[in-house]
Design an enzyme around this catalytic site. Structure first.
Site, PDB file in Angstrom:
ATOM      1  N   ASP A  71     -13.330  -1.068  -0.020  1.00 20.82           N
ATOM      2  CA  ASP A  71     -13.301  -2.334  -0.752  1.00 20.82           C
ATOM      3  C   ASP A  71     -14.353  -3.313  -0.244  1.00 20.82           C
ATOM      4  O   ASP A  71     -14.391  -4.469  -0.667  1.00 20.82           O
ATOM      5  CB  ASP A  71     -11.913  -2.965  -0.711  1.00 20.82           C
ATOM      6  CG  ASP A  71     -11.431  -3.293   0.686  1.00 20.82           C
ATOM      7  OD1 ASP A  71     -11.936  -2.692   1.657  1.00 20.82           O
ATOM      8  OD2 ASP A  71     -10.535  -4.147   0.829  1.00 20.82           O
ATOM      9  N   ARG A 118       0.843  -1.191   0.000  1.00 21.19           N
ATOM     10  CA  ARG A 118       0.000   0.000   0.000  1.00 21.19           C
ATOM     11  C   ARG A 118       0.878   1.241   0.000  1.00 21.19           C
ATOM     12  O   ARG A 118       1.856   1.306   0.734  1.00 21.19           O
ATOM     13  CB  ARG A 118      -0.919   0.011   1.217  1.00 21.19           C
ATOM     14  CG  ARG A 118      -2.119   0.932   1.057  1.00 21.19           C
ATOM     15  CD  ARG A 118      -3.120   0.756   2.183  1.00 21.19           C
ATOM     16  NE  ARG A 118      -3.629  -0.601   2.282  1.00 21.19           N
ATOM     17  CZ  ARG A 118      -4.660  -0.949   3.046  1.00 21.19           C
ATOM     18  NH1 ARG A 118      -5.277  -0.027   3.761  1.00 21.19           N
ATOM     19  NH2 ARG A 118      -5.060  -2.202   3.103  1.00 21.19           N
ATOM     20  N   LYS A 143      -3.730  -6.532  -2.194  1.00 22.17           N
ATOM     21  CA  LYS A 143      -3.920  -7.593  -1.216  1.00 22.17           C
ATOM     22  C   LYS A 143      -3.728  -8.923  -1.934  1.00 22.17           C
ATOM     23  O   LYS A 143      -4.357  -9.172  -2.960  1.00 22.17           O
ATOM     24  CB  LYS A 143      -5.311  -7.513  -0.591  1.00 22.17           C
ATOM     25  CG  LYS A 143      -5.539  -6.259   0.239  1.00 22.17           C
ATOM     26  CD  LYS A 143      -6.919  -6.263   0.897  1.00 22.17           C
ATOM     27  CE  LYS A 143      -7.109  -5.045   1.774  1.00 22.17           C
ATOM     28  NZ  LYS A 143      -8.443  -5.050   2.447  1.00 22.17           N
ATOM     29  N   HIS A 169     -13.924  -6.297  10.821  1.00 22.15           N
ATOM     30  CA  HIS A 169     -13.647  -7.458   9.974  1.00 22.15           C
ATOM     31  C   HIS A 169     -14.292  -8.697  10.601  1.00 22.15           C
ATOM     32  O   HIS A 169     -14.136  -8.951  11.803  1.00 22.15           O
ATOM     33  CB  HIS A 169     -12.136  -7.693   9.847  1.00 22.15           C
ATOM     34  CG  HIS A 169     -11.443  -6.702   8.966  1.00 22.15           C
ATOM     35  ND1 HIS A 169     -11.461  -6.788   7.599  1.00 22.15           N
ATOM     36  CD2 HIS A 169     -10.710  -5.598   9.256  1.00 22.15           C
ATOM     37  CE1 HIS A 169     -10.766  -5.791   7.081  1.00 22.15           C
ATOM     38  NE2 HIS A 169     -10.301  -5.045   8.077  1.00 22.15           N
ATOM     39  N   ASP A 206     -14.860  -4.984   2.394  1.00 24.02           N
ATOM     40  CA  ASP A 206     -14.593  -6.184   3.192  1.00 24.02           C
ATOM     41  C   ASP A 206     -14.951  -5.960   4.655  1.00 24.02           C
ATOM     42  O   ASP A 206     -14.948  -6.898   5.454  1.00 24.02           O
ATOM     43  CB  ASP A 206     -13.135  -6.649   3.051  1.00 24.02           C
ATOM     44  CG  ASP A 206     -12.114  -5.644   3.581  1.00 24.02           C
ATOM     45  OD1 ASP A 206     -12.491  -4.474   3.819  1.00 24.02           O
ATOM     46  OD2 ASP A 206     -10.946  -6.022   3.731  1.00 24.02           O
ATOM     47  N   ARG A 207     -15.283  -4.702   5.024  1.00 22.47           N
ATOM     48  CA  ARG A 207     -15.745  -4.409   6.380  1.00 22.47           C
ATOM     49  C   ARG A 207     -17.157  -3.836   6.321  1.00 22.47           C
ATOM     50  O   ARG A 207     -17.512  -3.121   5.380  1.00 22.47           O
ATOM     51  CB  ARG A 207     -14.826  -3.397   7.076  1.00 22.47           C
ATOM     52  CG  ARG A 207     -13.486  -3.941   7.465  1.00 22.47           C
ATOM     53  CD  ARG A 207     -12.728  -2.948   8.322  1.00 22.47           C
ATOM     54  NE  ARG A 207     -12.446  -1.712   7.596  1.00 22.47           N
ATOM     55  CZ  ARG A 207     -12.208  -0.547   8.173  1.00 22.47           C
ATOM     56  NH1 ARG A 207     -12.264  -0.425   9.496  1.00 22.47           N
ATOM     57  NH2 ARG A 207     -11.927   0.520   7.443  1.00 22.47           N
ATOM     58  N   ASP A 239     -16.758  -0.152   3.918  1.00 23.68           N
ATOM     59  CA  ASP A 239     -15.554   0.608   3.614  1.00 23.68           C
ATOM     60  C   ASP A 239     -15.272   0.539   2.120  1.00 23.68           C
ATOM     61  O   ASP A 239     -16.061  -0.014   1.349  1.00 23.68           O
ATOM     62  CB  ASP A 239     -14.377   0.152   4.472  1.00 23.68           C
ATOM     63  CG  ASP A 239     -13.892  -1.247   4.133  1.00 23.68           C
ATOM     64  OD1 ASP A 239     -14.624  -1.981   3.444  1.00 23.68           O
ATOM     65  OD2 ASP A 239     -12.784  -1.612   4.564  1.00 23.68           O
ATOM     66  N   SER A 279      -8.373  -0.026   0.195  1.00 21.77           N
ATOM     67  CA  SER A 279      -9.406  -0.152   1.213  1.00 21.77           C
ATOM     68  C   SER A 279      -9.986   1.210   1.578  1.00 21.77           C
ATOM     69  O   SER A 279     -10.569   1.896   0.746  1.00 21.77           O
ATOM     70  CB  SER A 279      -8.833  -0.878   2.428  1.00 21.77           C
ATOM     71  OG  SER A 279      -9.816  -1.096   3.409  1.00 21.77           O
ATOM     72  N   HIS A 280      -9.781   1.641   2.820  1.00 20.55           N
ATOM     73  CA  HIS A 280     -10.371   2.877   3.337  1.00 20.55           C
ATOM     74  C   HIS A 280      -9.444   4.074   3.193  1.00 20.55           C
ATOM     75  O   HIS A 280      -9.812   5.184   3.563  1.00 20.55           O
ATOM     76  CB  HIS A 280     -10.708   2.705   4.822  1.00 20.55           C
ATOM     77  CG  HIS A 280      -9.495   2.402   5.649  1.00 20.55           C
ATOM     78  ND1 HIS A 280      -8.987   1.119   5.746  1.00 20.55           N
ATOM     79  CD2 HIS A 280      -8.681   3.207   6.383  1.00 20.55           C
ATOM     80  CE1 HIS A 280      -7.916   1.158   6.528  1.00 20.55           C
ATOM     81  NE2 HIS A 280      -7.707   2.404   6.932  1.00 20.55           N
TER      82      HIS A 280
END
Length: 454
Positions: free
Chosen positions: A244, A14, A108, A329, A246-247, A242, A98-99
């Site tokens: 992506d 990242r 990832k 998560h 995933d949360r 978020d 992500s965020h």
């Protein structure tokens, strides 16, 4: 040799696009990923950030140059990429930050079956190869390079979500969803299409510049629009994803943010009803209510370090049916032990929809919320180890107080606990406090911070 420690972190890649994360670096990661894992096929997904198409193409060039075939699934949430990796048994690469703000992007990585790739499971070796490739050039392409094919797996992903959490016969609910201009705007319309819910969308337009608010529901300011909309719309529940997706974070019918620990406890009870006596993972900054509720419902709680690679490893080791982190998560054994914001959302909706008519989310969750918490408080310090030792010494020897070093420093008593953890990347100490009520939390928080910031 190039120093990549700033962008190749504990769990992923990242960095700032252009200055840190470049197409050349992505291409080198693609080649190194195939070399280190020894895989012959890779599935690749990307989020809505403007830089994601070019970066993912460069990664694919590196991967195919070393003989791996690439399946490009196009726009995807991170858990959609995990679905592809798990269901097709292929290694995976998801392009997302992500965020993080718009200037960032990342990668990832996972092994076939959505198994994580972290510093201890291949990322350190990948980083070393990437550094060499950036200095000396990529290795020669193999005699028969791999190919790139494209396939849309969104409908298959949605069908699998419905298989894990059936909702077709649920009672109607009004649901406000804030996608934050992230990938929830891509997945929610398909997953929710045939469900008996009235969906009120907020910021479903895919826009990697995040024009409305950052796609980070962990920051309370980013939840304000959702909270307001739930109340104004007289909705039953609000969901925030978020960047992506995933949360997932939840807002109740009063517009109050629900603690992720509460959602962990709720989903744990549902999974224990399906599999009595199973193990449930919780990280060490989750509420003390989580292991209490797991035991009350016949399950076995297992305390883990913070971070998805630790949670997934502990799930594999214990055979746990489910795991939850206080960061939002949520991990599911039946989803290849990977995390999915969508599955957490569907479980929460199912729990509410299965309750008697008129049951509100706040009343449904009342027994799962037992303590007060501080939230995470960051302190910049000059010497992380020295300040941690000072806190440990201050509490040592107090009656009924115990300490452990599973992840940072955790200090516990029958009535309260706190955890002090160092950041992986900055000179910060992160404090989380839980106690019986807000007054006790404030007193303990102030006592610890006075030592940390002395």
């Amino acid at each position: 040799m190039a120093d990549l420690s700033k962008i190749i972190k504990a769990y992923d890649v990242r960095g700032l696009v252009g200055s840190e994360l470049t197409e050349d670096l992505a291409r080198a990661v693609g080649a190194a990923f195939v070399q280190v894992l020894g895989v012959t096929s890779v599935v690749v997904g990307k989020d809505m950030r403007p830089s994601s198409p070019a970066l993912s193409r460069a990664f694919e060039e590196g991967a195919t140059s070393q003989g791996a075939d690439v399946l490009d699934i196009g726009l995807a949430s991170t858990d959609q990429l995990y679905f592809a990796s798990g269901s097709l048994d292929r290694a995976g690469a998801m392009f997302t930050a992500s965020h993080n703000p718009a200037a960032y992007n990342g990668i990832k990585l996972c092994r076939p079956g959505a198994s994580p790739v972290g510093q201890e499971t291949g990322l350190a070796e990948i980083s070393a190869l990437v550094s060499r490739y950036l200095d000396d050039g990529l290795p020669p392409a193999v005699a028969t390079p791999g190919t790139v094919t494209e396939r849309d797996l969104l409908a298959d992903y949605a069908a699998y979500m419905h298989q894990l959490v059936p909702l077709a016969a649920a009672r109607p609910l009004k649901v406000v969803v804030d996608a934050g201009n992230g990938m929830g705007g891509h997945t929610v319309p398909t997953v929710f299409a045939d469900l008996p819910f009235e969906v009120v969308p907020l910021y479903f337009e895919l826009d990697g510049d995040f024009p409305n608010h950052e796609a980070n529901p962990l920051e309370p300011a980013n939840m304000a629009d959702l909270q307001r909309a739930v109340v104004e719309q007289s909705a039953d529940i609000g969901l925030a994803f978020d960047g992506d997706a995933d949360r997932c974070f939840v807002v109740d019918e009063r517009g109050e943010i629900v603690s992720p620990s509460t959602i962990t406890a709720l989903v744990a009870v549902r999974e224990l009803r399906r599999e009595p006596g199973a193990t449930v993972i919780h990280n060490l900054i989750s509420s003390r209510a989580v292991p209490e509720i797991v035991r009350e419902h016949g399950g076995t709680p297992f305390r883990s370090r913070v971070g998805h690679s630790y949670i997934k490893a502990d799930m594999a080791r214990t055979g746990a049916v489910f795991g939850g982190e206080h960061s939002g998560h949520f991990y599911f054994r039946d989803f290849w032990k990977a995390d999915s914001g969508m599955l957490a959302a569907l479980h929460t909706l199912a729990a509410l929809a299965e309750a008697p008519a008129g049951t509100t989310l706040s009343s449904l969750l009342a027994d799962y919320t037992r303590y007060s918490a501080s939230g995470e408080i960051n302190s910049e310090v000059s010497d992380v180890a020295e300040r941690t030792a000072a806190v440990e010494a201050a509490f040592a020897g107090r009656e009924g107080v115990t300490t452990d070093r599973l992840d940072g420093l955790t200090v516990s008593s029958p009535d309260w606990w706190f955890n002090l953890r160092p950041s992986n990347t900055e000179p910060l100490l992160r404090l989380n406090v839980e106690a019986a009520d807000a007054e006790a939390v404030a007193a303990l928080r102030d006592e610890v911070l006075a030592i940390v910031r002395a």
